[in-house]
Design an enzyme around this catalytic site. Structure first.
Site, PDB file in Angstrom:
ATOM      1  N   ARG A   1       0.823  -1.214   0.000  1.00  0.00           N
ATOM      2  CA  ARG A   1       0.000   0.000   0.000  1.00  0.00           C
ATOM      3  C   ARG A   1       0.858   1.267   0.000  1.00  0.00           C
ATOM      4  NH1 ARG A   1      -4.549  -0.933   4.523  1.00  0.00           N
ATOM      5  NH2 ARG A   1      -2.734  -1.150   5.905  1.00  0.00           N
ATOM      6  N   GLY A   2       1.917   1.253  -0.812  1.00  0.00           N
ATOM      7  CA  GLY A   2       2.766   2.433  -0.938  1.00  0.00           C
ATOM      8  C   GLY A   2       3.408   2.814   0.380  1.00  0.00           C
ATOM      9  N   ALA A   3       3.199   4.063   0.792  1.00  0.00           N
ATOM     10  CA  ALA A   3       3.822   4.571   2.018  1.00  0.00           C
ATOM     11  C   ALA A   3       3.112   4.085   3.276  1.00  0.00           C
ATOM     12  CB  ALA A   3       3.839   6.097   1.982  1.00  0.00           C
ATOM     13  N   ASP A   4       1.969   3.418   3.114  1.00  0.00           N
ATOM     14  CA  ASP A   4       1.244   2.885   4.273  1.00  0.00           C
ATOM     15  C   ASP A   4       1.772   1.499   4.641  1.00  0.00           C
ATOM     16  OD1 ASP A   4      -0.374   5.133   4.390  1.00  0.00           O
ATOM     17  OD2 ASP A   4      -1.825   4.290   2.974  1.00  0.00           O
ATOM     18  N   ASP A  48       8.902  -3.130  -6.650  1.00  0.00           N
ATOM     19  CA  ASP A  48       9.793  -4.227  -7.054  1.00  0.00           C
ATOM     20  C   ASP A  48      10.793  -4.542  -5.948  1.00  0.00           C
ATOM     21  OD1 ASP A  48       8.520  -3.718  -9.485  1.00  0.00           O
ATOM     22  OD2 ASP A  48      10.190  -2.534 -10.261  1.00  0.00           O
TER      23      ASP A  48
END
Length: 309
Positions: free
Chosen positions: A229-232, A264
């Site tokens: 979840r990206g930066a979460d 990645d």
């Protein structure tokens, strides 16, 4: 005895603007993952192989030389006469927003399952401990080649191997959303560990609560589901064992330079721990650490000396 993971995909020539100049490099989601796994494991425990097809040109040779320098085995990478690697150009506007342009229709990697050597390569891959691929690895293939690849994955699992899939979804590479859904469903049915970027799941299947995304993936037969979840925080759900929520490494905004290979490199960090006996929680922590380091540098592959300890 060392275990073996084969990473299947495409590496392309990358042209990017640097001021008034154009810089040349190499890039590809699965190649990034293979390099970052190789940098973080003892080869005595796990060897990393990259499976693709290249041309017989000098660019292809430079790619191979670079991969050898990263301890990535290329013995299953084919060289094809009259074929070239794909190419993409990154245009950056005044706000830093990037636009990508691709030239890949005749790229060698699209045809790796259509060559005379492909049957022998598949026979060898069927006995690997782990096979890793992404949505892009599937998207570039013809329907016939996709069927061959899915058959290989099933055979590998029947032989005791595990299949790992990253959902990396690029709509422009597919004929339709319906086709992608059908192929991804078949893929998940022969997957043991799935990395799901939540934004890609929403784009492909429509926005759903993350619990529903995880349940749908388990229902397809996937035992271990890792939601990025990206930066979460990331969520790891293992069938029969429950859910682990692992916080991300928080960085000040000014330290985030380039998020190109964030997903990645997360997958690589996770697998470097998980495939060498570590817990899912420790694997996710390593994934976050790897990704948070990589995004502090420009380019998909950061200097080796910048890698976290």
């Amino acid at each position: 005895m060392s275990k073996k993971i084969a990473v299947i995909g495409e590496c392309m020539i990358e042209l990017s603007e640097k001021g008034a100049d154009v810089k040349r490099g190499f890039g590809g989601d699965t190649l990034n993952t293979s390099v970052y796994i190789a940098r973080q494991v003892d080869p005595a425990a796990l060897t990393v192989h990259y499976v693709t097809a290249l041309g017989t040109d000098s660019f292809s040779q430079q790619m191979l030389d670079a991969w050898h320098g990263e301890n990535v085995d290329t013995s299953l990478t084919q060289r094809m006469e009259n074929r070239l690697p794909g190419l993409y150009y990154i245009e950056t506007d005044s706000t830093g927003e990037r636009t990508f342009y691709y030239w890949r229709n005749e790229a060698a990697a699209k045809f790796w399952l259509e060559s005379e050597q492909s049957a022998a390569i598949c026979e060898e891959l069927a006995n690997f401990d782990y096979l890793y691929l992404s949505g892009i690895s599937l998207a570039i293939l013809s329907p016939t080649s996709r069927e061959k690849l899915l058959s290989l994955l099933r055979e590998c699992r029947a032989n005791g191997g595990k299949v790992i899939f990253d959902n990396n979804y690029r709509p422009r590479l597919w004929a339709s959303k319906e086709e992608t859904q059908q192929v991804y469903q078949q893929m998940l049915e022969c997957t043991d560990i799935a990395f799901l970027t939540l934004d890609d799941e929403d784009a492909l299947w429509g926005q759903q609560p993350v619990e529903d995304v995880i349940a749908r993936t388990h229902n397809a037969g996937v035992k271990e589901v890792v939601v990025k979840r990206g930066a979460d925080s990331c969520l790891v759900s293992i069938a029969g064992e429950g859910l682990v929520d692992v916080p991300a490494v928080k960085l000040p905004k000014e330290k985030v330079i380039d998020t190109t290979a964030a997903g990645d490199s997360f997958s690589a960090g996770y697998l470097a721990v998980r495939l060498t006996g570590g817990s899912a929680e420790n694997a996710a922590k390593r994934g976050h650490l790897t990704a948070s380091t990589v995004i502090q540098y420009r380019g998909a592959i950061i200097p080796r000396e910048a890698m976290p300890a």
